[in-house]
Scaffold this motif. Sequence first.
Motif, PDB file in Angstrom:
ATOM      1  N   ILE A   1     -12.405  12.441  -6.745  1.00 36.20           N
ATOM      2  CA  ILE A   1     -11.473  13.560  -7.205  1.00 36.20           C
ATOM      3  C   ILE A   1      -9.390  13.702  -7.106  1.00 36.20           C
ATOM      4  O   ILE A   1      -9.115  13.140  -7.749  1.00 36.20           O
ATOM      5  CB  ILE A   1     -12.190  14.998  -6.455  1.00 36.20           C
ATOM      6  N   ILE A   2      -9.674  12.690  -6.292  1.00 35.09           N
ATOM      7  CA  ILE A   2      -8.725  11.919  -5.674  1.00 35.09           C
ATOM      8  C   ILE A   2      -7.994  10.615  -5.980  1.00 35.09           C
ATOM      9  O   ILE A   2      -8.927  10.102  -5.814  1.00 35.09           O
ATOM     10  CB  ILE A   2      -7.703  12.481  -4.331  1.00 35.09           C
ATOM     11  N   PRO A   3      -6.308  10.081  -5.854  1.00 34.21           N
ATOM     12  CA  PRO A   3      -6.651   8.670  -6.344  1.00 34.21           C
ATOM     13  C   PRO A   3      -5.936   7.834  -5.178  1.00 34.21           C
ATOM     14  O   PRO A   3      -7.076   6.537  -5.157  1.00 34.21           O
ATOM     15  CB  PRO A   3      -5.114   8.571  -7.631  1.00 34.21           C
ATOM     16  N   CYS A   4      -6.269   7.798  -4.415  1.00 37.33           N
ATOM     17  CA  CYS A   4      -5.924   7.784  -3.493  1.00 37.33           C
ATOM     18  C   CYS A   4      -5.624   8.192  -1.551  1.00 37.33           C
ATOM     19  O   CYS A   4      -5.527   8.750  -1.540  1.00 37.33           O
ATOM     20  CB  CYS A   4      -3.937   6.589  -3.777  1.00 37.33           C
ATOM     21  N   ILE A   5      -6.154   7.537  -0.934  1.00 38.61           N
ATOM     22  CA  ILE A   5      -6.328   7.663   0.674  1.00 38.61           C
ATOM     23  C   ILE A   5      -5.957   6.454   1.747  1.00 38.61           C
ATOM     24  O   ILE A   5      -6.068   5.639   1.632  1.00 38.61           O
ATOM     25  CB  ILE A   5      -7.787   7.528   0.928  1.00 38.61           C
ATOM     26  N   LEU A   6      -4.238   6.911   2.269  1.00 35.37           N
ATOM     27  CA  LEU A   6      -4.107   5.832   3.168  1.00 35.37           C
ATOM     28  C   LEU A   6      -5.071   5.810   4.450  1.00 35.37           C
ATOM     29  O   LEU A   6      -5.234   6.840   5.019  1.00 35.37           O
ATOM     30  CB  LEU A   6      -2.750   5.932   3.507  1.00 35.37           C
ATOM     31  N   ASP A   7      -5.557   5.129   4.570  1.00 38.25           N
ATOM     32  CA  ASP A   7      -6.087   4.442   5.901  1.00 38.25           C
ATOM     33  C   ASP A   7      -5.576   4.347   7.407  1.00 38.25           C
ATOM     34  O   ASP A   7      -5.380   2.937   7.231  1.00 38.25           O
ATOM     35  CB  ASP A   7      -7.388   3.597   5.634  1.00 38.25           C
TER      36      ASP A   7
ATOM     37  N   LYS B   1       5.787   6.989   8.012  1.00 38.83           N
ATOM     38  CA  LYS B   1       6.970   5.805   6.666  1.00 38.83           C
ATOM     39  C   LYS B   1       6.117   6.883   5.337  1.00 38.83           C
ATOM     40  O   LYS B   1       7.575   6.380   4.869  1.00 38.83           O
ATOM     41  CB  LYS B   1       6.131   4.793   7.600  1.00 38.83           C
ATOM     42  N   LEU B   2       5.486   7.468   4.445  1.00 32.37           N
ATOM     43  CA  LEU B   2       5.668   7.650   3.534  1.00 32.37           C
ATOM     44  C   LEU B   2       6.178   8.289   2.680  1.00 32.37           C
ATOM     45  O   LEU B   2       6.995   9.037   2.236  1.00 32.37           O
ATOM     46  CB  LEU B   2       3.683   8.649   3.497  1.00 32.37           C
ATOM     47  N   LEU B   3       6.509   9.631   4.632  1.00 34.35           N
ATOM     48  CA  LEU B   3       7.418  10.864   3.726  1.00 34.35           C
ATOM     49  C   LEU B   3       9.315   9.900   3.840  1.00 34.35           C
ATOM     50  O   LEU B   3      10.048  11.063   3.028  1.00 34.35           O
ATOM     51  CB  LEU B   3       7.865  11.469   5.070  1.00 34.35           C
ATOM     52  N   GLN B   4       9.249   8.772   5.031  1.00 33.77           N
ATOM     53  CA  GLN B   4      10.911   8.362   4.390  1.00 33.77           C
ATOM     54  C   GLN B   4      11.055   7.466   3.389  1.00 33.77           C
ATOM     55  O   GLN B   4      12.196   7.825   2.835  1.00 33.77           O
ATOM     56  CB  GLN B   4      10.796   7.634   5.570  1.00 33.77           C
ATOM     57  N   THR B   5       9.358   7.033   2.761  1.00 32.71           N
ATOM     58  CA  THR B   5      10.252   6.243   1.893  1.00 32.71           C
ATOM     59  C   THR B   5       9.485   7.001   0.366  1.00 32.71           C
ATOM     60  O   THR B   5      11.091   6.094  -0.066  1.00 32.71           O
ATOM     61  CB  THR B   5       8.563   4.804   1.766  1.00 32.71           C
ATOM     62  N   LEU B   6       9.290   7.985   0.554  1.00 28.46           N
ATOM     63  CA  LEU B   6       9.361   8.330  -0.358  1.00 28.46           C
ATOM     64  C   LEU B   6      10.550   9.772  -1.170  1.00 28.46           C
ATOM     65  O   LEU B   6      11.342   9.429  -2.260  1.00 28.46           O
ATOM     66  CB  LEU B   6       8.231   9.827   0.048  1.00 28.46           C
ATOM     67  N   LYS B   7      11.119   9.588   0.353  1.00 28.96           N
ATOM     68  CA  LYS B   7      12.448  10.538   0.278  1.00 28.96           C
ATOM     69  C   LYS B   7      12.381  12.129   0.068  1.00 28.96           C
ATOM     70  O   LYS B   7      13.227  12.348  -1.645  1.00 28.96           O
ATOM     71  CB  LYS B   7      13.555  10.374  -0.100  1.00 28.96           C
ATOM     72  N   ALA B   8      11.246  12.568   0.228  1.00 30.49           N
ATOM     73  CA  ALA B   8      10.907  13.755  -0.842  1.00 30.49           C
ATOM     74  C   ALA B   8       9.913  14.113   0.031  1.00 30.49           C
ATOM     75  O   ALA B   8       9.371  14.275   1.144  1.00 30.49           O
ATOM     76  CB  ALA B   8      10.133  14.208  -2.356  1.00 30.49           C
ATOM     77  N   PRO B   9       9.780  16.071   0.093  1.00 33.81           N
ATOM     78  CA  PRO B   9       8.679  16.420   0.979  1.00 33.81           C
ATOM     79  C   PRO B   9       7.341  16.894   0.539  1.00 33.81           C
ATOM     80  O   PRO B   9       7.310  16.674  -0.382  1.00 33.81           O
ATOM     81  CB  PRO B   9       9.602  18.079   0.979  1.00 33.81           C
ATOM     82  N   LEU B  10       6.644  17.260   0.881  1.00 32.09           N
ATOM     83  CA  LEU B  10       4.828  17.077   0.594  1.00 32.09           C
ATOM     84  C   LEU B  10       4.586  18.154   1.467  1.00 32.09           C
ATOM     85  O   LEU B  10       4.140  18.498   2.301  1.00 32.09           O
ATOM     86  CB  LEU B  10       4.118  15.480   1.055  1.00 32.09           C
ATOM     87  N   ALA B  11       3.734  18.441  -0.020  1.00 34.08           N
ATOM     88  CA  ALA B  11       3.394  19.870   0.768  1.00 34.08           C
ATOM     89  C   ALA B  11       1.387  19.007   1.202  1.00 34.08           C
ATOM     90  O   ALA B  11       1.338  18.526   0.053  1.00 34.08           O
ATOM     91  CB  ALA B  11       2.602  20.805  -0.853  1.00 34.08           C
ATOM     92  N   ALA B  12       1.324  19.743   2.283  1.00 37.62           N
ATOM     93  CA  ALA B  12       0.007  19.134   2.807  1.00 37.62           C
ATOM     94  C   ALA B  12      -0.941  20.258   3.430  1.00 37.62           C
ATOM     95  O   ALA B  12      -0.443  20.282   4.964  1.00 37.62           O
ATOM     96  CB  ALA B  12       0.132  18.068   2.922  1.00 37.62           C
ATOM     97  N   PRO B  13      -2.250  20.331   2.883  1.00 38.75           N
ATOM     98  CA  PRO B  13      -2.671  20.840   3.705  1.00 38.75           C
ATOM     99  C   PRO B  13      -4.136  19.868   4.059  1.00 38.75           C
ATOM    100  O   PRO B  13      -3.403  18.529   3.674  1.00 38.75           O
ATOM    101  CB  PRO B  13      -3.773  21.899   2.730  1.00 38.75           C
TER     102      PRO B  13
ATOM    103  N   ASN C   1       0.843  -0.825  -0.530  1.00 38.72           N
ATOM    104  CA  ASN C   1       0.126  -0.388  -0.306  1.00 38.72           C
ATOM    105  C   ASN C   1       0.866   0.598   0.209  1.00 38.72           C
ATOM    106  O   ASN C   1       0.424   1.882  -1.028  1.00 38.72           O
ATOM    107  CB  ASN C   1      -1.078   0.151   1.146  1.00 38.72           C
ATOM    108  N   TYR C   2       2.180   1.420   0.699  1.00 42.33           N
ATOM    109  CA  TYR C   2       2.535   2.103   0.612  1.00 42.33           C
ATOM    110  C   TYR C   2       3.696   2.342  -0.529  1.00 42.33           C
ATOM    111  O   TYR C   2       3.476   3.793  -0.835  1.00 42.33           O
ATOM    112  CB  TYR C   2       4.064   2.543   1.946  1.00 42.33           C
ATOM    113  N   THR C   3       3.548   1.405  -1.479  1.00 42.40           N
ATOM    114  CA  THR C   3       4.324   1.562  -2.971  1.00 42.40           C
ATOM    115  C   THR C   3       3.404   2.012  -3.615  1.00 42.40           C
ATOM    116  O   THR C   3       3.802   2.390  -4.256  1.00 42.40           O
ATOM    117  CB  THR C   3       5.173   0.225  -2.866  1.00 42.40           C
ATOM    118  N   GLN C   4       2.130   1.806  -3.225  1.00 38.33           N
ATOM    119  CA  GLN C   4       1.329   2.211  -4.508  1.00 38.33           C
ATOM    120  C   GLN C   4       1.021   4.017  -4.159  1.00 38.33           C
ATOM    121  O   GLN C   4       1.215   4.512  -5.236  1.00 38.33           O
ATOM    122  CB  GLN C   4      -0.149   1.596  -4.182  1.00 38.33           C
TER     123      GLN C   4
END
Length: 344
Positions: free
Chosen positions: A168-174, A133-145, A17-20
């Motif tokens: 409207i959006i493709p994915c929600i990590l629950d 986990k998402l941020l450290q796997t991505l290795k990039a900053p996320l702009a997020a409101p 799921n994180y990979t997706q």
Amino acid sequence: MRTLQLPVDDFVDNSENYTQAVDLLKKGEVVAFPTETVYGLGAVATDEKAVKKIFDAKGRPSDNPLIVHIGTAEEISLYTSYIPEVAKICIEAFWPGPLTIVLHVKPNILAPSVTAGLDTVGIRMPDHPVALKLLQTLKAPLAAPSANRSGKPSPTKADHVFEDLQGIIPCILDGGMTGIGVESTVLDVTLETPVILRPGGVTKEMLEAVIGPVDEPSIEQQKIESTPKAPGMKYTHYAPNAPVYLIDANKETIENALEQLKSEHKVALLAPESFKDIKADYYFSFGEAHNLEQMSATLYDALRACDKTDATIILATATTKSGVGTAIMNRLEKAAGGNWFSLK
């Protein structure tokens, strides 16, 4: 567009799921994810096309800056030109956690829409295992409101995000329900005396215990027409469909208000547990009286619950403006547009 709702928890292997989610982000898409405050709607903060998808999905004004989320404290130096001592103290004391620090931004690194034309940026390191986990796997900053339609109550559950942004959006990590329930404190440290631009889970009292005096902007400053330095300063926010009115947490006052309204309105009452016997058309609990942490965690869920009724007016009880109560009242005043119910 089909919106995937991908469960993530500590008890199973969530790597697929994180990979997706990471693959979508790297392709310039947006992904909703939980933090300890509310659910965020993230796009890679260096990708202008991706960041603009956040504004499109939310229907958010483009002069409202975005907060940048990072996975390690060390990354802050990649995006800011100078880190004063007061910021270093705050990072040591409150990161990871619900504190956004506003600093001067390094030019030509972050997407222009992130800063809305300002020379500053708000950055935080969230204290949530899924976000980290998402941020450290991505290795990039996320702009997020927050991951909701602009102006609506912020989402504290994945289902809230789905209600607002499905298709409207493709994915929600629950990752289940968030903990604190109101957005991060935003602290501007570019001024001589640090200023709280938005109250949140890290309170004025907590900040002053480690860095000394901290200012808060006046109501007039929060209503300025120029570009705000932080989210939540300029526009009406956090509002359900029916109009919200603040009211004192006094049984007699509330009962008189209900008597006045009953001939013309269906009334939803948002109040502590001790008020549940009052005969409103709908009642939603803020938790136990004087338990501010419980109130902040349930606030947005209660406001959103009103939209599932035919209530035509919402009465929300006020609380103290101390500790996290400052953040709660900030959100309630925004939801109500500053309106208090007055008896005739």
